[in-house]
Design an enzyme around this catalytic site. Structure first.
Site, short mmCIF file in Angstrom:
data_model
loop_
_atom_site.label_atom_id
_atom_site.label_comp_id
_atom_site.label_asym_id
_atom_site.label_seq_id
_atom_site.Cartn_x
_atom_site.Cartn_y
_atom_site.Cartn_z
CE LYS C 77 -3.89 2.20 2.69
NZ LYS C 77 -4.64 2.04 3.73
CB SER C 152 -7.99 3.84 3.07
OG SER C 152 -7.00 3.28 3.79
CB SER C 176 -8.64 1.14 5.85
OG SER C 176 -9.15 2.62 5.78
#
Lengths: 482, 95, 485
Positions: C77, C152, C176
C-alpha cells in the site's frame, strides 16, 4: 524620569527557564546533540518529521528530570504523559512540539534564594520535559530565512516558577540558583552563549496591597543574567508609565533588544495562540516506580546548600567563603583538592582560592575548569607556605609564575632561589649590619618611639629579598634593640 | 451543533489551510452535519469514565542514551523544495 | 491451473521444484498488472526493483537460504515508506516524495525475500471508504467496475481480487483493510493494535492505525502476517509480545468454539440479503463444532461519533508536518510564510483530508476539548469495555463487515455522512484495538459479502485458524471476478 515604584507599586515576576539536558542523543531520536555541527547534519529522519517516523523516549532525559525534581524537593509524578503542542513555525518540523501539559514529570517544588542577606523561598510550579526546536537564520539568504534543524529534538527541561519574585534582583538570584543547580546535578552544561540555558520572564505590576495580579507581559528568550535584570527593569518601568498615564497593559509576548536596552512586541506572536494540546498518541504514559526513584536519589550529588553547610562545619569557613566556594561544583571540587593536596589549613586554602585564584580567573575571563594552575599544583604551593619554605608574599610571586609557566611550585622556588632563609646566623649578620648602619633610628627606638621598629623589619626584608622568615626577623630585632 | 462560515474560516486559519471562498459554504454545511453525528455521544453518561488514549495498557519503553544516527543530509535534502548551504529556505520569518 | 490462481504455498513449491523462477513469476505478474490499467490499482510499478529482488530471490532459492515468501510477488500500500521509491499516500502532497527510508514492514518483507512489484492506490492519507479520495483517481472493483472497491486500501484489495498480485499490505484505522476486503471478496486481517510496527507507515490516526495482510486466503494472510508482525524498538506503541507461528494451528478443529453474535450488529440497518448470507456462513461454523451465543454490546452505536472526533483530532496534528518546507508539495511563489503554509496545504490536500483536519482542529481548540476530545476518549473506554466483557464470555465475535455490498462510484462521494456510515461495523474494533478479519462469505447480486471475525488481543492465530477452517469447507475465497480468471 522619576517613577514612584518604591512607594506605590509591587512588581510580580515569574520565570520559565528552559535548560537543555546534557544527553548524548536527542530526546526522541538517536541523533547527536553536539553543539556547533554543520547545519542539518544532526537532524535525522525523526528530527525532520519525515512522514511515518515515530518518537522513542530517551531514558537519560527522564532520569535527569527526576534528578532536578529531587533537588528541589518536588513530587516526581509516578505517571506522566507527553502531549502535542500544535503550532506552525518553520523551525518546528512536525507542526507540533512534543511537550507535557497535564501530567508533567516534576510537580510542585521550591528553591531558596539569598538577596541582600535575606533568604527567600521561591515556589516552583512544575518542570516538564519537551523537545527543543531548530534555529532560524535570517541573514544572507537574499531575503529568505534559512532553517537549521540540528537543535530540533534536543531535550529541554522547562522549569516554571510561581510568580513569587518581587524584583529584578530576585529574578536574577533565582535564575543564577537554578543555573548553579543544573550544573551541580550535571544535567546541563548551562552554556548561555550556546543557548543551553534561557529564560522567559512574566512581568506585571500592581498597586501595593492589591490582591489580584496586574496584566502580565512575557519577555521571551533571554540568555544572560545581565539582560534579564535590564529587561525586567525596562518592562516594569514601561508598565508603570503606561498605567500611571491612564493606559492599560496589553497581554503580549515581547523581545528584549540588548543593543537598545528595551523590549518590543513580537510580531510573530501577535495573534493569540491556540495550541490545541492533546496526549501524544505516539507515546505511552511514563511510569516512574519507587525503585528507579530510590536509585536516582542514591546517586544524587551533594547539593549546594548541603555542601555549603558541610564546608562551614568541616573546614570551619565563614559564611562568605563557603558561599563563594560552593557557588559551582567545579570550584568546590577545586578547593577540596587543594586542601587535600596541601595539607594546609583549610582557611588558608579558602583564602587563596577565593582571593588569588578567582581574581586571576576574572582578570583572564576564564572558568575554574580552564585555570592554568591545577588544584594539585596550587596544593603544592600552599604546602610550601605551610612548612615555612616560603612566605605568603613569595608565594604570590610563585603563583604568578605558575599561572604563566608549567612546572611545580618546588621547581620554581628552587630555580629562582626563593626559599626562606632559615640560617639564623645569616639573618643575624644582616641585622647586626642594619643596627650598625642606622644609629639614629636605634636611638629613637630606644627612647620609646616604637613605630621605628617597622623600619628595621622593612630593611631586613629588603636585604633578604623577602626570603627571611618575618617571625624570625621580629624576634631577633626585638632582642638586639633592647 | 451548527457552524457558520466565520467559524470555518477561523478553524481553517488555525490549521493553515487555504480554502476557496466559494467552497466555504459546502465545508460549513458538511462540518455541521458531521458535528451533529458526533453529538450522539452526548446521550451517554460518561461522568465516571476514565478517558482512554491507547488501546493497550502499555507503558512507555525507554531508549538508552546512545547516538545511533549518522549524517544523511544529502539524502534528506534531495527531496527538499528549496535549500542553500545545507539550510532549508522559507520566506522571511519576522520575529 | 493458471499461475495467477496459485496460493503462496503452491508458488513457493513451484519455485522450489523449478517449475518457474522468481524472475519469470515477477515478469508474468508485471505483464498482468499492465494488462489491467482500468482497475487503477497501482500508483507506481517498481519493475527494476522487482527484477533485481527476484534475481536475489532466485539466488536464495538456489543456495537454500530461501524462506516461504522468498520470490513471491507482493505489493505495498502506498502508505508504507519505501527507500528510493515514490511514496504518495494517495496525495498530491507527496506526489514528488521519494522516501529516504524503509518502513519496518517493508524492511521485514524485503528481508523475507518477497518481491515488491509496486505501490498500491489508496484513499488520500487513508481517509476514505471508497478509494475515490485518491489524487491518482479511483480504483475500480473488479467484480463490477461501476462500483467502488472500498477503502482506504482499495488498490490492495482490488489487485488481489483481480489476481494482479499474490498478496498485499493494507492498513486499517476504521475498517480500511476489512471493508475493501469484503467489497472485493478477499481475506483481510487487521491485527491487534501494536502487533505490526507503525514505523514508516504514514500516520493517519496514531492510536488506531494498524497494518495488516490482504490475501486470497487465511493461509496466505498467515504467511504474510508472519513476516509483518513483531516488536519494533522504533515504535513506542509496538507490543513486546512473542509472535506465534501463525500456520501452526491453522488446522486445529473448531470443536467447542464459542461464537458470540452482537445483537447490535444484526439490526434493520443491515441489508437483509447480507444478513441471510451471513446466517448461512455462521451455520457452517456450527457444522464445524462451534456454538453460537447472542451477546450485547450496548455502546457499539457510539463508535462512529467517537471515531470522528478521535481520528480527525489525531490526523489534524499528524498532517501538520506537511508544510512545504522540508519535502512534499510547495505552492508556487509563496508571498510570505503564511502564504507558503496555507496555499501548499490548501492546494495539495483533497477535500476529505481537509474536512477531517478541520473537524480535528475544531475538536481540540480552546473551549471544545472537553466536550469533544475528552468525551470521545471516555466513550472509547466504554466501547472497549464492551469488547472486553463480550470476549470474556465467548472466543470470537462474528458479524457483518459492511451494511451493503460495494456501492456505485460517485454514489456517496458527495455525502460524507453516508460514506462514514459505511464503516459502521468496523470502526469500533479499532477503538478497542482488538484484531478482526474479513473473509469471503458469499454473494448478493453477484457481489461479494464479507464475514467479520473479531478476536481477543493478540489472538490473530485463533482468527486465522477459524477462517482457514471455514475456507476448507467453502470456496467463496476461490471465486474470481469475471475476466480475471
Amino acid at each position: 524620569m522619576e517613577y514612584s515604584t518604591e512607594q506605590d507599586w509591587e512588581i510580580v515576576i515569574g520565570l520559565e527557564i528552559h535548560t537543555q539536558l546534557a544527553t548524548q542523543s536527542k530526546i526522541f531520536s538517536g541523533a547527536s546533540t553536539q553543539y556547533g555541527a554543520e547545519p542539518n547534519t544532526q537532524a535525522c529522519a525523526v528530527d525532520l518529521g519525515l512522514p511515518g517516523v515515530l518518537p522513542v523516549l530517551n531514558e537519560e532525559a527522564v532520569s535527569m528530570a527526576i534528578k532536578f525534581g529531587l533537588a528541589i524537593d518536588a513530587e516526581i509524578a509516578p505517571y506522566s504523559v507527553f502531549a502535542r503542542k500544535n503550532y506552525f513555525y518553520p523551525d518546528l518540523p512536525k507542526g507540533y512540539q512534543i511537550s507535557q501539559m497535564d501530567l508533567p514529570i516534576v510537580g510542585k517544588g521550591h528553591l531558596d534564594i539569598d538577596v541582600d542577606g535575606v533568604t527567600k523561598r521561591v515556589g516552583i510550579t512544575r518542570a516538564h520535559l519537551e523537545e527543543d526546536a531548530g534555529k532560524s537564520l535570517h541573514e544572507d539568504f537574499h531575503g529568505l530565512t534559512g532553517i537549521d534543524l540540528n537543535r530540533a529534538g534536543t531535550p529541554l527541561l522547562e522549569i516554571v516558577s510561581e510568580p513569587d519574585m518581587r524584583s529584578a534582583k530576585e529574578a536574577v538570584a533565582y535564575m543564577r540558583k537554578i543555573h548553579e543547580l543544573v550544573r551541580y546535578l550535571g544535567i546541563s552544561d548551562g552554556n548561555m552563549q550556546e543557548g543551553s540555558f534561557r529564560c522567559d520572564a512574566n512581568v506585571s505590576v500592581r498597586p501595593k496591597g492589591q490582591q489580584e495580579f496586574g496584566t502580565r507581559t512575557e519577555i521571551k528568550n533571554i540568555n544572560s543574567f545581565r539582560f534579564i535584570e535590564k529587561a525586567i527593569n525596562f518592562e516594569v518601568e514601561r508598565h508603570i508609565e503606561i498605567i500611571e498615564g491612564g493606559g492599560r497593559i496589553v497581554q503580549e509576548t515581547r523581545l528584549y533588544d540588548a543593543d537598545k536596552d528595551q523590549t518590543r512586541s513580537m510580531r510573530s506572536k501577535e495573534e493569540a495562540n491556540d495550541y490545541r494540546y492533546f496526549p501524544d498518541p505516539d507515546l505511552l504514559p511514563v511510569l516512574i516506580d519507587s525503585e528507579l526513584l530510590a536509585s536516582i536519589k542514591a546517586n544524587l550529588p551533594e547539593l549546594p546548600t548541603a555542601k555549603k553547610q558541610r564546608f562551614k562545619d568541616q573546614y570551619l569557613l565563614d559564611d562568605e567563603s563557603a558561599t563563594i566556594l560552593t557557588s559551582s561544583r567545579d570550584l568546590a571540587d577545586y578547593f577540596e583538592t587543594v586542601v587535600a593536596k596541601s595539607g594546609a589549613e583549610a582557611k588558608l586554602c579558602a583564602n587563596w582560592v577565593t582571593g588569588e585564584v578567582i581574581a586571576a580567573l576574572n582578570k583572564n575571563g576564564i572558568e575554574i575548569t580552564e585555570a592554568p594552575i591545577s588544584p594539585d599544583r596550587l596544593g603544592g604551593l600552599l604546602l610550601r607556605i605551610n612548612d615555612n619554605t616560603i612566605s605568603g608574599k613569595i608565594a604570590k610571586q610563585v603563583f604568578e609564575t605558575m599561572w604563566q609557566e608549567p612546572g611545580g611550585a618546588d621547581e620554581i622556588i628552587a630555580s629562582k632561589g626563593l626559599q626562606q632563609i632559615t640560617d639564623t646566623g645569616a639573618i643575624e649578620a644582616i641585622i647586626d649590619q642594619i643596627i650598625a648602619d642606622n644609629p639614629d633610628q636605634v636611638a629613637q627606638y630606644r627612647s620609646g618611639k616604637d613605630k621605628v621598629f617597622s623600619f628595621f623589619v622593612g630593611q631586613a626584608m629588603k636585604q633578604t629579598q623577602g626570603k627571611a622568615s618575618p617571625a624570625e626577623v621580629n624576634k631577633m630585632l626585638k632582642a638586639k634593640l633592647q | 451543533m451548527s457552524l457558520c462560515n466565520d467559524d470555518v474560516n477561523k478553524i481553517a486559519h488555525l490549521a493553515r489551510l487555504a480554502i476557496d471562498p466559494q467552497d466555504v459554504d459546502q465545508y460549513t454545511q458538511n462540518l455541521s452535519s458531521i458535528l451533529d453525528l458526533i453529538a450522539q455521544m452526548n446521550t451517554l453518561d460518561t461522568d465516571q469514565v476514565k478517558p482512554m488514549a491507547h488501546p493497550l495498557d502499555q507503558i512507555q519503553r525507554l531508549r538508552p542514551d546512545l547516538v545511533t544516527e549518522v549524517d544523511q543530509r544529502e539524502l534528506f535534502q534531495a527531496i527538499a523544495p528549496q535549500i542553500e548551504a545545507g539550510l532549508y529556505l522559507v520566506p522571511k520569518v519576522i520575529e | 491451473m493458471s499461475i495467477f490462481q496459485l496460493s503462496i504455498t503452491e508458488l513457493a513449491q513451484g519455485l522450489r521444484d523449478g517449475e518457474f523462477s522468481s524472475v519469470e513469476l515477477t515478469k508474468n505478474y508485471l505483464e498482468r498488472i499492465k494488462q489491467h490499467p482500468e482497475l487503477n490499482c497501482f500508483v507506481t510499478l517498481t519493475e527494476d526493483h522487482a527484477l533485481s529482488a527476484a534475481n536475489l530471490a532466485d539466488q536464495r532459492l538456489a543456495n537454500g537460504t530461501a524462506e516461504i515468501l522468498t520470490g513471491i510477488p507482493i505489493a505495498q500500500k502506498d502508505i508504507f515508506c519505501t527507500l528510493g521509491v515514490k511514496t504518495t499516500c494517495g496525495s498530491k502532497m507527496l506526489d514528488n516524495f521519494i522516501a529516504p527510508y524503509n518502513a519496518t514492514v517493508v524492511e521485514k518483507l524485503n528481508a523475507s525475500g518477497a518481491v515488491m512489484l509496486g505501490k498500491l492506490n489508496m484513499d488520500e492519507f487513508a481517509m476514505g471508504s471508497s478509494n475515490e479520495n485518491s489524487y491518482y483517481g479511483p480504483v475500480k472493483n473488479p467484480w463490477n467496475t461501476q462500483t467502488v472497491p472500498g477503502g482506504s486500501s482499495g488498490g490492495s484489495a482490488a489487485a488481489v481480487a483481480a489476481r494482479l498480485i499474490v498478496a498485499t499490505t493494507g492498513t486499517d484505522t476504521g475498517g480500511s483493510i476489512r471493508q475493501p476486503a469484503a467489497f472485493c471478496g478477499i481475506t483481510g486481517l487487521k491485527p491487534t493494535y501494536g502487533r505490526v510496527s507503525r514505523y514508516g507507515m504514514i500516520a493517519y490516526a496514531s492510536s488506531l492505525d494498524q497494518g495488516g495482510p490482504m490475501a486470497r486466503s487465511a493461509e496466505d494472510a498467515a504467511i504474510l502476517l508472519q513476516s509483518m508482525a513483531g516488536f519494533d524498538p522504533k515504535d513506542s506503541t509496538s507490543a513486546n509480545t512473542p509472535v506465534p507461528d501463525y500456520r501452526a494451528d491453522l488446522n486445529k478443529p473448531l470443536d467447542g468454539l464459542k461464537i458470540g453474535l452482537p445483537k447490535e450488529f444484526f439490526t434493520a440497518d443491515l441489508n437483509s440479503d447480507i444478513a441471510a448470507t451471513l446466517e448461512k456462513a455462521i451455520n457452517e461454523f456450527t457444522k464445524l463444532g462451534a456454538t453460537i451465543t447472542d451477546v450485547s454490546m450496548p455502546n457499539l452505536q457510539m463508535a462512529i461519533p467517537a471515531y470522528y472526533i478521535i481520528a480527525p483530532a489525531e490526523c489534524s496534528a499528524n498532517l501538520s508536518r506537511f508544510d512545504g518546507v522540508r519535502y512534499g508539495y510547495r505552492c508556487a511563489n509563496p508571498a510570505n510564510l503564511a502564504d507558503l503554509y496555507t496555499r501548499s496545504r490548501g492546494e495539495a490536500f483533497g477535500t476529505e483530508v481537509k474536512r477531517r483536519i478541520l473537524i480535528g482542529t475544531y475538536a481540540l481548540s480552546a473551549g471544545y476539548y472537553d466536550a469533544y476530545y475528552l468525551k470521545a476518549q471516555k466513550v472509547r473506554r466504554l466501547i472497549s469495555d464492551d469488547f472486553k466483557k463480550a470476549l470474556a464470555e465467548v472466543d470470537v465475535l462474528m458479524g457483518p463487515v459492511t451494511p451493503s455490498t460495494a456501492f456505485d462510484l460517485n454514489e456517496k462521494s458527495n455525502d460524507p455522512i453516508q460514506m462514514y456510515l459505511s464503516d459502521i461495523y468496523t470502526i469500533a474494533i479499532n477503538l478497542a484495538g482488538v484484531p478482526a478479519m474479513s473473509i469471503p462469505a458469499g454473494f448478493v447480486d453477484n457481489m461479494p459479502v464479507g464475514l467479520q471475525i473479531i478476536g481477543n488481543f493478540f489472538a490473530e492465530d485463533r482468527l486465522l485458524n477459524i477462517a482457514h477452517q471455514f475456507q476448507q469447507v467453502t470456496d467463496w475465497h476461490q471465486r474470481t471476478p469475471k475476466g480475471f480468471e
